[in-house]
Enzyme design. Sequence first.
Site, PDB file in Angstrom:
ATOM      1  N   GLU A   1       0.916  -1.310  -0.045  1.00 10.79           N
ATOM      2  CA  GLU A   1      -0.144  -0.172  -0.133  1.00 10.79           C
ATOM      3  C   GLU A   1       0.820   1.157  -0.031  1.00 10.79           C
ATOM      4  O   GLU A   1       1.648   1.363   0.847  1.00 10.79           O
ATOM      5  CB  GLU A   1      -0.961   0.011   1.080  1.00 10.79           C
TER       6      GLU A   1
ATOM      7  N   CYS B   1      -1.832   9.380   3.898  1.00  6.48           N
ATOM      8  CA  CYS B   1      -1.784   9.049   2.499  1.00  6.48           C
ATOM      9  C   CYS B   1      -3.052   9.545   1.874  1.00  6.48           C
ATOM     10  O   CYS B   1      -3.106   9.666   0.604  1.00  6.48           O
ATOM     11  CB  CYS B   1      -1.594   7.558   2.488  1.00  6.48           C
TER      12      CYS B   1
HETATM   13  P1  NAP Z   1       8.764   4.986   3.468  1.00  4.41           P
HETATM   14  O1  NAP Z   1       9.932   5.952   3.453  1.00  4.41           O
HETATM   15  O2  NAP Z   1       8.605   4.083   2.022  1.00  4.41           O
HETATM   16  O3  NAP Z   1       9.133   3.810   4.525  1.00  4.41           O
HETATM   17  C1  NAP Z   1       7.968   2.919   4.902  1.00  4.41           C
HETATM   18  C2  NAP Z   1       8.834   1.725   5.624  1.00  4.41           C
HETATM   19  O4  NAP Z   1       9.575   1.071   4.541  1.00  4.41           O
HETATM   20  C3  NAP Z   1       9.595   2.133   7.001  1.00  4.41           C
HETATM   21  O5  NAP Z   1       9.445   1.208   7.858  1.00  4.41           O
HETATM   22  C4  NAP Z   1      11.053   2.191   6.107  1.00  4.41           C
HETATM   23  O6  NAP Z   1      12.197   2.051   7.182  1.00  4.41           O
HETATM   24  C5  NAP Z   1      11.013   0.959   5.298  1.00  4.41           C
HETATM   25  N1  NAP Z   1      11.999   0.865   4.416  1.00  4.41           N
HETATM   26  C6  NAP Z   1      12.831   1.879   3.698  1.00  4.41           C
HETATM   27  N2  NAP Z   1      13.764   1.283   2.859  1.00  4.41           N
HETATM   28  C7  NAP Z   1      13.323  -0.015   2.705  1.00  4.41           C
HETATM   29  C8  NAP Z   1      13.979  -1.116   1.910  1.00  4.41           C
HETATM   30  N3  NAP Z   1      15.053  -0.732   0.992  1.00  4.41           N
HETATM   31  N4  NAP Z   1      13.555  -2.174   2.128  1.00  4.41           N
HETATM   32  C9  NAP Z   1      12.315  -2.455   3.163  1.00  4.41           C
HETATM   33  N5  NAP Z   1      11.969  -1.700   3.840  1.00  4.41           N
HETATM   34  C10 NAP Z   1      12.454  -0.288   3.659  1.00  4.41           C
HETATM   35  O7  NAP Z   1       7.566   5.556   3.822  1.00  4.41           O
HETATM   36  P2  NAP Z   1       7.409   6.486   5.013  1.00  4.41           P
HETATM   37  O8  NAP Z   1       7.656   7.818   4.728  1.00  4.41           O
HETATM   38  O9  NAP Z   1       7.378   5.610   6.169  1.00  4.41           O
HETATM   39  O10 NAP Z   1       5.619   6.889   4.956  1.00  4.41           O
HETATM   40  C11 NAP Z   1       4.968   7.581   4.278  1.00  4.41           C
HETATM   41  C12 NAP Z   1       4.376   6.949   2.851  1.00  4.41           C
HETATM   42  O11 NAP Z   1       3.619   5.982   3.356  1.00  4.41           O
HETATM   43  C13 NAP Z   1       3.909   8.050   2.033  1.00  4.41           C
HETATM   44  O12 NAP Z   1       4.011   7.671   0.684  1.00  4.41           O
HETATM   45  C14 NAP Z   1       2.308   7.717   2.243  1.00  4.41           C
HETATM   46  O13 NAP Z   1       1.356   7.945   0.993  1.00  4.41           O
HETATM   47  C15 NAP Z   1       2.388   6.133   2.209  1.00  4.41           C
HETATM   48  N6  NAP Z   1       1.259   5.670   3.292  1.00  4.41           N
HETATM   49  C16 NAP Z   1       0.093   4.933   2.468  1.00  4.41           C
HETATM   50  C17 NAP Z   1      -0.823   4.244   2.908  1.00  4.41           C
HETATM   51  C18 NAP Z   1      -1.758   3.509   2.312  1.00  4.41           C
HETATM   52  O14 NAP Z   1      -2.482   2.787   2.886  1.00  4.41           O
HETATM   53  N7  NAP Z   1      -1.666   3.465   1.057  1.00  4.41           N
HETATM   54  C19 NAP Z   1      -1.006   4.623   4.398  1.00  4.41           C
HETATM   55  C20 NAP Z   1      -0.144   5.447   5.027  1.00  4.41           C
HETATM   56  C21 NAP Z   1       1.075   5.738   4.513  1.00  4.41           C
HETATM   57  P3  NAP Z   1      12.860   3.238   7.534  1.00  4.41           P
HETATM   58  O15 NAP Z   1      12.086   4.040   8.385  1.00  4.41           O
HETATM   59  O16 NAP Z   1      14.057   2.714   8.262  1.00  4.41           O
HETATM   60  O17 NAP Z   1      13.529   3.896   6.507  1.00  4.41           O
END
Ligand code: NAP
Length: 516
Positions: A288, A322
Amino acid sequence: MSVIPFKNEPLTDFSVPANKAAYEAALEKVRGDFGKHWELLIAGERVASEKKIESYDPADPNTVVGSVGKANKEQALKAIDTAHEFFQNEWRFFDGHARARILLRSAAMLRARKHEFSATMTYEESKNWVEADADTAEAIDFLEFYAREMMRLDREQEVVPYPGDENNLYYVPLGVAVVIPPWNFPLAIMAGMTTAALVTGNTVVLKPASTAPIIAAKFIDLLLEAGMPAKAITFCPGSGGEVGDTLVDHPKTRLIAFTGSKEIGLRIHERAAKVNEGQLWIKRTILEMGGKDGMVVDETADLDYAADMAVAGAYGFQGQKCSACSRLIAVDAIYDELVDKVVERTKKLKIDHPSKNPNMGAVIDAASHGKILEYIEKAKNDGNEVMCGGKAIEGGYFVEPTVVKNVKDTDTIAQEEIFGPVLACIRATDFEDALRIFNGTEFGLTGGLISNVRERLERARREFHVGNLYLNRKITGALVGVQPFGGFNMSGTDSKAGGQDYLGLFMQGKSVTEKF
Ligand code: NAP
């Protein structure tokens, strides 16, 4: 089923003095716990790590809310191996109803301590009281909803009877689920994905977001207290960049449940598709991702109401949802008047430390703060007009709520997810043009229309291409069970969290025939 039907957890009314006092007491309790450290949890044991992750208060970045161990590559490998062993030997045979009861017990315990969990998010993620309370309520809802869903699925499924045979279809778990949540709904989404995987009989390796590990650590403690076997849940914080690939690539990883940005979601999708040595299955991914959510307003709308809905959707939790309204698409006839009304309301929003329950707190960290301000600069360079806000505020990672006018639908801030308090206002010639603009991004998460024309509302139902469409209301705030949540296109796999199809993604069907 002998439990009462699911109903959503009510939100707290903070105008009631007793509720206000209870939240203030919870804030104090959480402050008293500042600095506490949680170790990794691997194979049911607390494990020390060489490094740790410190979690800061975004509204007061000198304050450390707490710390957790930081797994290295070897620990991440061990996490998957041991979770696989426990899955194979024990957890997959654990009674499904008993697993569901652990979720019901966890829900009861979380309800009893709800303000403490919410207050943790007030400090760790800068959520004001209302936003934090909604996050905790949603987490309780996921526990209650998925427990009932598992009770429904934990039995033989109907098949067509056949002469001379007994035919059964059962749902069985998959294996080790790597759960990777974002920081923005650090309790609800983290708890929802984790417990959906556990209740269906998978073991979980949870890698929380590095800016939200404390709320996750507290939730794991609660699950253990509620009777979740320690070997079923591995707590494996670590930098996504360092251990993320290791967890995803491991041949014994069976599925990955991820919520986060498009970039990381696509990376996981690609890596999970590769079959590594010793791997016996095709990995399943539930991804997601981001959004660029739009709200269309036509000339028949009540403009005061439309402006209220736009502001609520754009600036709740500093625009870091999001589902946030980041594009306001208004038809030419009312565009200027509507934008004026939005600006007037936005200027009244109060920004402060979220423990004081203002409208807005800080954005999550320095990187995000810098990125949002860069987008605002980019908007100015593109010739967009900043009507209000646009600046940082000293003291923490605060950004003023920002309304940008005269944005073209192809401009950067109309296309890329900013994930901050910036609303791009786009002029459409008429409803037809607004529909085109609405669908004109790579995302498809949430969106809405404010109109009094039946034919347009019906067209929006059919033609606005998003997973969660809201007509004549704000576009944030999906409720578990009521508005199952998930997006189209680059917003994800549309898994519909909080819906009846969700748990099926964590299981596979097994058909058994016995001939007599
Ligand atoms: P993110 O930067 O993509 O990080 C999400 C998760 O992925 C974190 O736990 C992060 O760990 C981890 N991660 C980073 N690099 C990775 C890798 N190479 N392999 C595996 N995992 C990795 O997103 P965010 O900033 O936390 O969240 C914001 C985003 O989430 C926005 O784009 C928002 O729209 C989206 N979102 C979507 C929904 C939905 O239901 N569609 C709901 C909520 C949020 P680290 O923190 O250690 O980097």
